[in-house]
Design a protein around this motif. Sequence first.
Motif, PDB file in Angstrom:
ATOM      1  N   GLN A 144      42.245  35.418  27.700  1.00 22.57           N
ATOM      2  CA  GLN A 144      42.521  34.220  28.492  1.00 22.57           C
ATOM      3  C   GLN A 144      41.298  33.835  29.308  1.00 22.57           C
ATOM      4  O   GLN A 144      40.284  34.528  29.316  1.00 22.57           O
ATOM      5  CB  GLN A 144      43.713  34.463  29.413  1.00 22.57           C
ATOM      6  N   ALA A 145      41.368  32.701  29.980  1.00 26.76           N
ATOM      7  CA  ALA A 145      40.258  32.236  30.807  1.00 26.76           C
ATOM      8  C   ALA A 145      39.858  33.312  31.809  1.00 26.76           C
ATOM      9  O   ALA A 145      40.712  34.004  32.381  1.00 26.76           O
ATOM     10  CB  ALA A 145      40.654  30.965  31.547  1.00 26.76           C
ATOM     11  N   ALA A 146      38.545  33.463  31.996  1.00 29.57           N
ATOM     12  CA  ALA A 146      37.944  34.404  32.939  1.00 29.57           C
ATOM     13  C   ALA A 146      38.032  35.856  32.488  1.00 29.57           C
ATOM     14  O   ALA A 146      37.665  36.759  33.233  1.00 29.57           O
ATOM     15  CB  ALA A 146      38.525  34.255  34.345  1.00 29.57           C
ATOM     16  N   SER A 147      38.506  36.085  31.279  1.00 28.55           N
ATOM     17  CA  SER A 147      38.404  37.437  30.718  1.00 28.55           C
ATOM     18  C   SER A 147      36.981  37.659  30.228  1.00 28.55           C
ATOM     19  O   SER A 147      36.251  36.709  29.927  1.00 28.55           O
ATOM     20  CB  SER A 147      39.379  37.625  29.558  1.00 28.55           C
ATOM     21  N   ILE A 148      36.588  38.918  30.170  1.00 29.94           N
ATOM     22  CA  ILE A 148      35.423  39.283  29.381  1.00 29.94           C
ATOM     23  C   ILE A 148      36.006  39.520  27.995  1.00 29.94           C
ATOM     24  O   ILE A 148      36.750  40.483  27.780  1.00 29.94           O
ATOM     25  CB  ILE A 148      34.720  40.532  29.929  1.00 29.94           C
ATOM     26  N   TYR A 149      35.712  38.626  27.085  1.00 30.16           N
ATOM     27  CA  TYR A 149      36.499  38.497  25.860  1.00 30.16           C
ATOM     28  C   TYR A 149      36.675  39.819  25.128  1.00 30.16           C
ATOM     29  O   TYR A 149      35.704  40.515  24.805  1.00 30.16           O
ATOM     30  CB  TYR A 149      35.868  37.461  24.928  1.00 30.16           C
ATOM     31  N   LYS A 150      37.958  40.162  24.890  1.00 31.64           N
ATOM     32  CA  LYS A 150      38.383  41.373  24.185  1.00 31.64           C
ATOM     33  C   LYS A 150      37.973  42.660  24.914  1.00 31.64           C
ATOM     34  O   LYS A 150      38.014  43.751  24.339  1.00 31.64           O
ATOM     35  CB  LYS A 150      37.827  41.400  22.753  1.00 31.64           C
ATOM     36  N   GLN A 151      37.612  42.531  26.225  1.00 30.48           N
ATOM     37  CA  GLN A 151      37.211  43.717  26.983  1.00 30.48           C
ATOM     38  C   GLN A 151      37.939  43.845  28.322  1.00 30.48           C
ATOM     39  O   GLN A 151      38.547  44.881  28.584  1.00 30.48           O
ATOM     40  CB  GLN A 151      35.702  43.721  27.235  1.00 30.48           C
ATOM     41  N   ALA A 152      37.873  42.830  29.172  1.00 30.16           N
ATOM     42  CA  ALA A 152      38.365  42.974  30.544  1.00 30.16           C
ATOM     43  C   ALA A 152      39.294  41.825  30.910  1.00 30.16           C
ATOM     44  O   ALA A 152      38.909  40.651  30.853  1.00 30.16           O
ATOM     45  CB  ALA A 152      37.198  43.032  31.528  1.00 30.16           C
ATOM     46  N   ILE A 153      40.515  42.157  31.313  1.00 28.99           N
ATOM     47  CA  ILE A 153      41.515  41.182  31.740  1.00 28.99           C
ATOM     48  C   ILE A 153      41.186  40.722  33.161  1.00 28.99           C
ATOM     49  O   ILE A 153      40.852  41.550  34.012  1.00 28.99           O
ATOM     50  CB  ILE A 153      42.912  41.826  31.703  1.00 28.99           C
ATOM     51  N   PRO A 154      41.254  39.431  33.460  1.00 31.33           N
ATOM     52  CA  PRO A 154      41.014  38.989  34.837  1.00 31.33           C
ATOM     53  C   PRO A 154      42.068  39.526  35.797  1.00 31.33           C
ATOM     54  O   PRO A 154      43.215  39.786  35.408  1.00 31.33           O
ATOM     55  CB  PRO A 154      41.065  37.456  34.741  1.00 31.33           C
ATOM     56  N   LEU A 155      41.689  39.693  37.060  1.00 27.87           N
ATOM     57  CA  LEU A 155      42.605  40.232  38.063  1.00 27.87           C
ATOM     58  C   LEU A 155      43.796  39.301  38.285  1.00 27.87           C
ATOM     59  O   LEU A 155      44.911  39.764  38.539  1.00 27.87           O
ATOM     60  CB  LEU A 155      41.863  40.445  39.383  1.00 27.87           C
ATOM     61  N   VAL A 156      43.559  37.996  38.226  1.00 29.75           N
ATOM     62  CA  VAL A 156      44.625  36.992  38.362  1.00 29.75           C
ATOM     63  C   VAL A 156      44.298  35.826  37.443  1.00 29.75           C
ATOM     64  O   VAL A 156      43.181  35.696  36.949  1.00 29.75           O
ATOM     65  CB  VAL A 156      44.766  36.468  39.821  1.00 29.75           C
ATOM     66  N   ASN A 157      45.278  34.957  37.224  1.00 26.01           N
ATOM     67  CA  ASN A 157      45.072  33.723  36.469  1.00 26.01           C
ATOM     68  C   ASN A 157      44.919  32.585  37.479  1.00 26.01           C
ATOM     69  O   ASN A 157      45.894  32.133  38.066  1.00 26.01           O
ATOM     70  CB  ASN A 157      46.252  33.466  35.542  1.00 26.01           C
ATOM     71  N   ALA A 158      43.693  32.143  37.692  1.00 28.51           N
ATOM     72  CA  ALA A 158      43.407  31.096  38.677  1.00 28.51           C
ATOM     73  C   ALA A 158      43.205  29.737  38.019  1.00 28.51           C
ATOM     74  O   ALA A 158      42.587  28.840  38.598  1.00 28.51           O
ATOM     75  CB  ALA A 158      42.167  31.472  39.493  1.00 28.51           C
ATOM     76  N   SER A 159      43.740  29.554  36.820  1.00 32.15           N
ATOM     77  CA  SER A 159      43.494  28.350  36.034  1.00 32.15           C
ATOM     78  C   SER A 159      44.168  27.104  36.614  1.00 32.15           C
ATOM     79  O   SER A 159      45.312  27.171  37.088  1.00 32.15           O
ATOM     80  CB  SER A 159      43.982  28.548  34.600  1.00 32.15           C
ATOM     81  N   ARG A 160      43.465  25.999  36.522  1.00 34.05           N
ATOM     82  CA  ARG A 160      44.019  24.696  36.864  1.00 34.05           C
ATOM     83  C   ARG A 160      44.526  24.014  35.593  1.00 34.05           C
ATOM     84  O   ARG A 160      44.167  24.416  34.487  1.00 34.05           O
ATOM     85  CB  ARG A 160      42.952  23.837  37.548  1.00 34.05           C
ATOM     86  N   PRO A 161      45.344  22.966  35.732  1.00 28.67           N
ATOM     87  CA  PRO A 161      45.861  22.273  34.549  1.00 28.67           C
ATOM     88  C   PRO A 161      44.737  21.668  33.709  1.00 28.67           C
ATOM     89  O   PRO A 161      43.648  21.385  34.225  1.00 28.67           O
ATOM     90  CB  PRO A 161      46.757  21.184  35.146  1.00 28.67           C
TER      91      PRO A 161
END
Length: 243
Positions: A144-161
């Motif tokens: 998802q957005a702000a992940s290090i792709y296929k490595q690290a999940i972001p701490l929260v989902n701070a995405s805007r629409p």
Amino acid sequence: MRATLLATGVLAGALALAHDPTADPEKTEAWTPVPPVVATPVGAAPSDAVVLFDGSSLAAWESEQGGEAPWKVADGVATVVPGSRGIRTRQSFCDIQLHIEWRSPADSRGHDGQDRGNSGVFLQERYELQVLDSHDNPTYANGQAASIYKQAIPLVNASRPPGEWQSYDVIWKAPRFSEGGGLLAPARITVLHNGVLVQDDTVIAGRTEYRGAPSYEPHGCAPIALQDHDSEVSFRNIWVREL
């Protein structure tokens, strides 16, 4: 060992002064080195930054295949032209502070998962900070957005629409390699997504891979790259400070 003993002695001395009410306060004042002045105008890049895109042209960029950057520039915004391939900076970087603003297409809700506003910011052309419309859009968490792709999940989902501007502020520490090519220290990244901490000094396991496990190969400073993933993602206000 000598440096460790010296640092321990300095710390012990400082602690002794801190607990001595009769100590001269000037003994704990450090006047040098004097930090250089960096102007920080509102809404503009710091005075010591390398401006990579100010809205006028992609002169600082080239196609990932070489030659002129093929993306569209209009109204201060650079937008992916699907199928044209990604772009990369003409300049190479190692340790940096990066600011970049991006926007997924307003109509991206017609798709789901990885097909919604997909792009990516590649540090040193190898390590991907994911760009994706992750507002009410389930997908695998390390994609998802702000992940290090296929490595690290972001701490929260701070995405805007979709259709709204978003920002990444990144502190990137490049990996270190020995003269023989061995890994001395892995890369590390800190990311704020829309001002919210989402990657906290995250250790990078190696080059971003779609299939298989990440690994390192020795390399030097390298360009920042932006991905063409068949979506009209837009970018603006891109600058870096070399650290």
